[in-house]
Design a protein around this motif. Structure first.
Motif, mmCIF file in Angstrom:
data_model
loop_
_atom_site.group_PDB
_atom_site.id
_atom_site.type_symbol
_atom_site.label_atom_id
_atom_site.label_comp_id
_atom_site.label_asym_id
_atom_site.label_seq_id
_atom_site.Cartn_x
_atom_site.Cartn_y
_atom_site.Cartn_z
ATOM 1 N N ASP A 115 1.971 7.104 4.817
ATOM 2 C CA ASP A 115 2.275 6.653 5.345
ATOM 3 C C ASP A 115 1.933 5.587 5.883
ATOM 4 O OD1 ASP A 115 4.598 8.136 4.836
ATOM 5 O OD2 ASP A 115 3.533 9.977 6.334
ATOM 6 N N SER A 116 0.414 6.288 6.976
ATOM 7 C CA SER A 116 -0.736 4.934 7.376
ATOM 8 C C SER A 116 -0.101 3.716 6.174
ATOM 9 C CB SER A 116 -1.362 5.514 7.388
ATOM 10 O OG SER A 116 -1.668 7.577 7.799
ATOM 11 N N TYR A 117 -0.573 3.735 5.189
ATOM 12 C CA TYR A 117 -1.001 2.049 5.227
ATOM 13 C C TYR A 117 0.487 1.430 5.122
ATOM 14 C CZ TYR A 117 -4.246 5.083 1.971
ATOM 15 O OH TYR A 117 -5.741 5.234 1.537
ATOM 16 N N ILE A 118 1.634 2.165 5.027
ATOM 17 C CA ILE A 118 2.795 0.998 5.355
ATOM 18 C C ILE A 118 3.055 1.033 6.746
ATOM 19 C CG2 ILE A 118 5.423 1.236 4.994
ATOM 20 C CD1 ILE A 118 5.325 3.357 2.580
ATOM 21 N N THR A 119 2.849 2.018 7.785
ATOM 22 C CA THR A 119 2.438 2.026 9.314
ATOM 23 C C THR A 119 1.719 0.708 9.239
ATOM 24 O OG1 THR A 119 3.617 3.789 9.167
ATOM 25 C CG2 THR A 119 2.957 2.099 11.603
ATOM 26 N N ILE A 120 0.716 0.397 9.155
ATOM 27 C CA ILE A 120 -0.019 -0.618 9.200
ATOM 28 C C ILE A 120 0.216 -1.579 8.538
ATOM 29 C CG2 ILE A 120 -2.793 -1.761 8.752
ATOM 30 C CD1 ILE A 120 -3.411 0.737 8.590
ATOM 31 N N GLY A 121 0.726 -1.487 7.135
ATOM 32 C CA GLY A 121 1.212 -3.030 6.613
ATOM 33 C C GLY A 121 2.071 -3.917 6.964
ATOM 34 N N VAL A 122 2.799 -3.549 7.399
ATOM 35 C CA VAL A 122 4.672 -3.410 8.803
ATOM 36 C C VAL A 122 4.095 -4.047 10.099
ATOM 37 C CG1 VAL A 122 6.069 -3.174 9.641
ATOM 38 C CG2 VAL A 122 5.947 -1.676 7.483
ATOM 39 N N LEU A 123 3.069 -3.287 10.482
ATOM 40 C CA LEU A 123 2.599 -3.519 11.935
ATOM 41 C C LEU A 123 1.419 -5.245 11.625
ATOM 42 C CD1 LEU A 123 1.038 -0.835 13.581
ATOM 43 C CD2 LEU A 123 3.585 -2.009 14.429
ATOM 44 N N MET A 124 0.460 -5.389 10.657
ATOM 45 C CA MET A 124 0.195 -6.837 10.353
ATOM 46 C C MET A 124 1.106 -7.283 10.179
ATOM 47 S SD MET A 124 -2.894 -5.275 7.898
ATOM 48 C CE MET A 124 -3.348 -7.014 7.301
ATOM 49 N N LEU A 125 2.396 -7.354 9.443
ATOM 50 C CA LEU A 125 3.165 -8.903 9.365
ATOM 51 C C LEU A 125 3.852 -8.826 10.814
ATOM 52 C CD1 LEU A 125 4.949 -7.138 6.062
ATOM 53 C CD2 LEU A 125 3.056 -9.648 6.101
ATOM 54 N N LEU A 126 3.999 -8.094 11.590
ATOM 55 C CA LEU A 126 5.076 -8.028 12.520
ATOM 56 C C LEU A 126 3.906 -8.713 14.154
ATOM 57 C CD1 LEU A 126 7.457 -4.875 12.971
ATOM 58 C CD2 LEU A 126 8.158 -7.355 12.214
ATOM 59 N N LEU A 127 2.501 -8.874 13.748
ATOM 60 C CA LEU A 127 1.889 -9.274 14.429
ATOM 61 C C LEU A 127 1.287 -10.309 14.272
ATOM 62 C CD1 LEU A 127 0.340 -5.623 15.759
ATOM 63 C CD2 LEU A 127 2.129 -7.042 16.873
ATOM 64 N N PHE A 128 0.577 -10.465 13.256
ATOM 65 C CA PHE A 128 -0.028 -11.433 12.761
ATOM 66 C C PHE A 128 0.793 -12.747 11.697
ATOM 67 C CE2 PHE A 128 -2.347 -7.811 13.216
ATOM 68 C CZ PHE A 128 -3.397 -8.172 15.182
ATOM 69 N N HIS A 129 1.578 -11.985 11.265
ATOM 70 C CA HIS A 129 1.866 -13.019 10.425
ATOM 71 C C HIS A 129 3.596 -13.463 10.092
ATOM 72 C CE1 HIS A 129 -1.736 -13.032 8.239
ATOM 73 N NE2 HIS A 129 -1.399 -11.406 8.011
ATOM 74 N N ARG A 130 3.990 -13.871 11.295
ATOM 75 C CA ARG A 130 5.642 -14.046 11.647
ATOM 76 C C ARG A 130 5.739 -15.974 11.089
ATOM 77 N NH1 ARG A 130 7.000 -11.137 17.506
ATOM 78 N NH2 ARG A 130 5.407 -12.067 17.729
ATOM 79 N N LYS A 131 4.583 -16.257 12.065
ATOM 80 C CA LYS A 131 4.547 -17.645 11.640
ATOM 81 C C LYS A 131 4.980 -17.932 9.877
ATOM 82 C CE LYS A 131 2.788 -19.062 15.458
ATOM 83 N NZ LYS A 131 1.266 -20.037 15.679
ATOM 84 N N PHE A 132 3.790 -17.164 9.172
ATOM 85 C CA PHE A 132 4.900 -17.397 7.424
ATOM 86 C C PHE A 132 5.864 -17.315 7.480
ATOM 87 C CE2 PHE A 132 4.904 -15.363 3.382
ATOM 88 C CZ PHE A 132 4.401 -16.393 2.788
ATOM 89 N N PHE A 133 6.407 -16.607 7.448
ATOM 90 C CA PHE A 133 7.988 -16.005 7.091
ATOM 91 C C PHE A 133 9.315 -17.157 7.638
ATOM 92 C CE2 PHE A 133 5.661 -12.111 6.635
ATOM 93 C CZ PHE A 133 6.759 -12.281 6.373
ATOM 94 N N ALA A 134 8.830 -17.641 9.006
ATOM 95 C CA ALA A 134 9.741 -18.550 9.790
ATOM 96 C C ALA A 134 9.598 -19.928 9.346
ATOM 97 C CB ALA A 134 8.902 -19.116 11.073
ATOM 98 N N THR A 135 8.145 -20.328 8.248
ATOM 99 C CA THR A 135 8.162 -21.759 7.303
ATOM 100 C C THR A 135 8.919 -21.164 5.959
ATOM 101 O OG1 THR A 135 6.189 -20.579 6.369
ATOM 102 C CG2 THR A 135 6.185 -22.062 8.711
ATOM 103 N N GLN A 136 9.338 -19.976 5.798
ATOM 104 C CA GLN A 136 9.553 -20.264 4.535
ATOM 105 C C GLN A 136 10.703 -20.599 4.208
ATOM 106 O OE1 GLN A 136 7.127 -18.779 2.126
ATOM 107 N NE2 GLN A 136 6.118 -19.616 3.854
ATOM 108 N N LYS A 137 11.438 -21.000 2.859
ATOM 109 C CA LYS A 137 13.350 -21.602 3.103
ATOM 110 C C LYS A 137 13.859 -20.647 2.642
ATOM 111 C CE LYS A 137 11.967 -26.101 1.530
ATOM 112 N NZ LYS A 137 12.072 -26.954 0.113
#
Length: 203
Positions: A181-203
């Motif tokens: 559960d911790s792995y999933i939570t950390i992974g999701v938080l990393m995406l939300l906090l640090f990598h939103r720009k990556f998805f904004a630039t994807q087609k």
């Protein structure tokens, strides 16, 4: 070493840690047993659940459990496919690592659901045995997920002026969870906090 191979080693290592902890808990503790790690705010408290992360459940008894297990399998296949796509596209390491954590956590809990019912007897009023002579407590896809991490950071009665919970006994943080559960939570938080720009630039 390629990114793919590094990711595989990372995932396998985390899965081993998750399963070693769960198997130790299952073979050394009974349901409801607990011991303190750091004072009163970090405890190992053994419970099992039929459902999703942090003890949430999907209704429907065995039917609901089967649906949830199948959904998990489909989700894991989808995440694995997307991880392969990210590696081929040379996505940022942090993005690949985040999805690797989510994949690892999902697989960790799927292992419990798929196999624990067949390889363990139950943990009620007894310490479970690995590969018991009489067989396991359930069938394929119907095993229970082992949880043990408990962080009751606050326990006590809240003041009367607190809406809804005033003058009632309150525990924060109440859910009991596991490393997967911790792995999933950390992974999701990393995406939300640090990598939103990556998805904004994807087609």
């Amino acid at each position: 070493m390629s990114t793919g191979k590094k990711l595989i080693i990372f995932i396998v290592a985390l899965l081993i840690i998750d399963q070693v902890v769960k198997i130790w808990i299952k073979t050394h503790m009974m349901i409801g047993d607990e011991f303190s790690v750091f004072g009163d705010w970090f405890k190992i408290h053994f419970i099992e659940n039929n459902g999703m992360a942090f003890g949430m459940e999907l209704g429907g008894g065995r039917w609901g459990k089967t649906v949830l297990s199948v959904f998990r399998l489909v989700a894991v296949v989808g995440i694995a496919w997307y991880l392969r796509h990210l590696i081929k596209q040379k996505a940022p390491t942090g993005v690949i690592l985040s999805f690797g954590l989510i994949f690892c956590g999902a697989v960790g809990n799927i292992i419990d659901s798929m196999f624990y019912g067949m390889i363990f007897n139950d943990s009620y009023s007894q310490v479970a045995t690995l590969f018991p002579k009489g067989g396991g407590y359930s069938s394929f896809l119907h095993g229970k997920v082992v949880d043990m991490l408990y962080f009751p950071l606050y326990e006590g009665f809240l003041p009367e002026w607190v809406p809804f919970w005033g003058n009632k006994f309150f525990v924060f943080f109440r859910p009991v969870f596991n490393l997967a559960d911790s792995y999933i939570t950390i992974g999701v938080l990393m995406l939300l906090l640090f990598h939103r720009k990556f998805f904004a630039t994807q087609k």
